[in-house]
Scaffold this motif. Structure first.
Motif: not given
Length: 338
Positions: A207-210, A215-222
């Motif tokens: 969960e921490a890595r996700r 946070a780094k994604s422009k879409t706010g998803k992973s």
């Protein structure tokens, strides 16, 4: 006449390096409760190699490894050593399906007098005993077979084999005991693979890595998925592939100079006289330059630092008779594996 004290080259080497450490081990018979894991693994591999060169039955070797690590499911250290030992010995059997030498003896013990080479006088206080991994015959000549496990093999490692005086001295004693001429030593070196079994992520770690990726994604998803622990079969396969790489096994042959025999016998005689003097005056001084040899504290560092505190002895040491390596089923692991 007083009873002769059995000694080994390991004892004399320790006496030469640090007389106090020698006293702790060979006179006070103290051994740390926590054993060096590198020495313990080397001892297991020595047992495996004795079994393999004696019967060439890989199933028996692997069964021995399984029985050596009965708590591997609960103990991470046992699990890691179990994996490494199985992969190493499986690959070794495949790497050396046949040998150029004939096995004459395995785990051969000997003992003999300590003699002043200048006068022929025999020590009235000490005898020397030892055990060699094997004696083999190749092209009509006898060689000692010496097993080593190593972190890596490079030019520096091979150069240091020349300083392995113990095996050369043992060759002299075996010549006297068996009536043969030992031409040299075959060093049989097995490299310890540095791979580690993948542990996977806990739910919290995932969960921490996700969250960090989101946070780094422009879409706010992973689309990240939790990393799962590597199963035993997959890790064992990865280890065995590692052992197919060149350089994981090595044989180095060193021939013995007759001059080396005389030098070492003279050194042994001088050490025996120094030991008599140290015992008579109870003067076993420390060699502080030896406290952190091999990049780790000496096994007796804690005891020396405490001034031989009885509480340290009670909580961190046990009393075991010296020269364990001479007993049946014991590998000679007191020597550092470079």
């Amino acid at each position: 006449m007083s009873e002769l004290m059995t000694t080994t080259y390991s004892m004399w080497r320790l006496f030469r390096n640090c007389r106090m450490a020698c006293k702790w081990r060979y006179i006070d018979e103290l051994v740390p409760l926590e054993r060096d894991p590198n020495l313990a693994f080397g001892s297991v591999i020595h047992d495996c190699l004795e079994c393999w060169h004696g019967e060439r039955d890989l199933a028996k070797v692997l069964d021995h490894i399984d029985r050596t690590y009965p708590n591997r499911a609960q103990d991470d250290h046992q699990q890691a050593d179990w994996h490494l030992a199985r992969a190493m010995m499986s690959a070794y059997a495949e790497h050396y399906p046949a040998e150029e030498f004939e096995v004459v003896a395995l785990e051969k013990t000997f003992e003999g007098p300590i003699v002043n080479p200048a006068t022929g006088a025999t020590s009235r206080s000490f005898i020397l005993a030892g055990k060699v991994d094997g004696i083999v015959r190749q092209d009509g000549q006898y060689f000692l077979l010496e097993h080593k496990t190593a972190a890596q093999i490079d030019a520096s490692y091979l150069e240091r084999l020349w300083t392995d005086f113990q095996i050369i001295l043992y060759a002299w004693y075996l010549e006297q005991t068996l009536g043969i001429t030992v031409s040299g030593i075959i060093y049989n070196v097995l490299v310890k693979a540095k791979l580690r079994q993948g542990k996977g992520e806990t739910e919290a770690e995932f969960e921490a890595r996700r969250a960090e990726l989101i946070a780094k994604s422009k879409t706010g998803k992973s689309s990240a998925k939790r990393k799962l622990a590597e199963d035993d079969d997959t890790f064992q396969q990865r280890l065995q592939e590692k052992y197919l790489e060149p350089g994981m096994f090595h044989r180095e042959v060193l021939y013995i100079s007759r001059d080396q025999f005389e030098e070492l016998r003279a050194e042994l005689w001088e050490l025996s006289k120094a030991m008599l003097d140290a015992r008579r005056r109870n003067t076993f001084y420390r060699n502080t330059s030896y406290c952190f040899q091999y990049g780790r504290p000496c096994a007796y560092f804690q005891l020396c630092r405490s001034g031989g505190n009885p509480n340290v002895i009670e909580n961190h040491f046990q009393r075991i008779a010296p020269h364990e390596e001479l007993r049946d089923g014991a590998g000679e692991d007191a020597a550092p594996v470079f």
